[in-house]
Motif scaffolding. Structure first.
Motif, PDB file in Angstrom:
ATOM      1  N   VAL A  50       0.847  -1.200   0.000  1.00  0.00           N
ATOM      2  CA  VAL A  50       0.000   0.000   0.000  1.00  0.00           C
ATOM      3  C   VAL A  50       0.881   1.248   0.000  1.00  0.00           C
ATOM      4  N   ALA A  53       2.492   1.890  -3.321  1.00  0.00           N
ATOM      5  CA  ALA A  53       1.501   2.362  -4.291  1.00  0.00           C
ATOM      6  C   ALA A  53       1.270   3.861  -4.152  1.00  0.00           C
ATOM      7  N   ARG A 145      -6.169   7.251  -2.106  1.00  0.00           N
ATOM      8  CA  ARG A 145      -5.557   6.103  -2.786  1.00  0.00           C
ATOM      9  C   ARG A 145      -5.216   4.996  -1.794  1.00  0.00           C
ATOM     10  N   LYS A 146      -4.850   5.381  -0.582  1.00  0.00           N
ATOM     11  CA  LYS A 146      -4.500   4.370   0.418  1.00  0.00           C
ATOM     12  C   LYS A 146      -5.695   3.462   0.697  1.00  0.00           C
ATOM     13  N   ALA A 149      -6.137   1.170  -2.370  1.00  0.00           N
ATOM     14  CA  ALA A 149      -5.003   0.242  -2.464  1.00  0.00           C
ATOM     15  C   ALA A 149      -5.117  -0.841  -1.398  1.00  0.00           C
ATOM     16  N   GLU A 152      -7.530  -3.386  -2.652  1.00  0.00           N
ATOM     17  CA  GLU A 152      -6.961  -4.174  -3.757  1.00  0.00           C
ATOM     18  C   GLU A 152      -5.970  -5.218  -3.245  1.00  0.00           C
ATOM     19  N   SER A 183      -6.624   4.628  -9.492  1.00  0.00           N
ATOM     20  CA  SER A 183      -7.480   4.589  -8.309  1.00  0.00           C
ATOM     21  C   SER A 183      -8.923   4.233  -8.652  1.00  0.00           C
TER      22      SER A 183
END
Length: 185
Positions: A50, A53, A145-146, A149, A152, A183
């Motif tokens: 993470v 990313a 985004r965290k 991520a 994911e 994202s």
């Protein structure tokens, strides 16, 4: 009083991630049971995937052209070397030969990488601050985004390298428009 993650700027967020992973590596070193070690190793790998990313998709592209390009290039390569070990660790288990050694080497690689980013005057973070990057705006993007991520990677997505042979090296030079597309996956 300590800042909450939601109040931190981009560099404070990245440093908080660094401290969290350092703590997890220390717990791994002290752990004795195989199940505990595997759980900690899996948590380390998730946190690092993470973290890489958000750095690669948001922070590093913002730094490109504003700080020493060599620092940015080296950071991508250091991430990719770590990702190779992360994928090895995730594919294995504590019963395998070299499992503990892989986690230890990953710890040492991350320690070096963190030192490079956090050096007082010539490090990436101090150069990014000196360049006047908007750390609050970057933090907002990184927080968003965290979250995606984390989902994911918890779903089993492996760490993907950007700079290794066979990879599209130009993808390491991610720009803001392509990181927005990521994202939305």
């Amino acid at each position: 009083m300590a800042q909450t993650y939601a109040q931190m700027d981009a560099i404070a967020m990245l440093k908080a991630d660094h401290r969290k992973v350092e703590e997890l590596f220390e717990k791994f070193e002290r752990a004795s049971g195989k199940a505990t070690k595997q759980k900690l190793a899996e948590e380390i790998c998730l946190e690092l995937k993470v973290h890489t990313a958000i750095e690669e998709e948001i922070f590093y592209p913002a730094c490109r052209g504003k700080i020493e390009d060599d620092l940015v290039d080296e950071a991508y390569v250091e991430h990719d070397a770590a990702k190779l070990l992360i994928n090895e660790i995730e594919a294995g288990g504590p019963d395998e030969e070299f499992y503990d050694a892989k986690v230890k080497v990953l710890s040492e690689m991350i320690e070096h990488h963190v030192e490079e980013e956090e050096k007082r005057s010539e490090g990436m973070f101090s150069q990014a601050r000196a360049a006047g990057l908007d750390m609050d705006e970057l933090a907002d993007q990184m927080r968003a985004r965290k979250r995606t991520a984390m989902e994911e990677f918890q779903a089993g997505r492996p760490a993907e390298t950007r700079t290794m042979t066979g990879d599209d090296v130009e993808s390491a030079k991610v720009d803001q428009s392509s990181s927005e597309g990521v994202s939305q996956r």
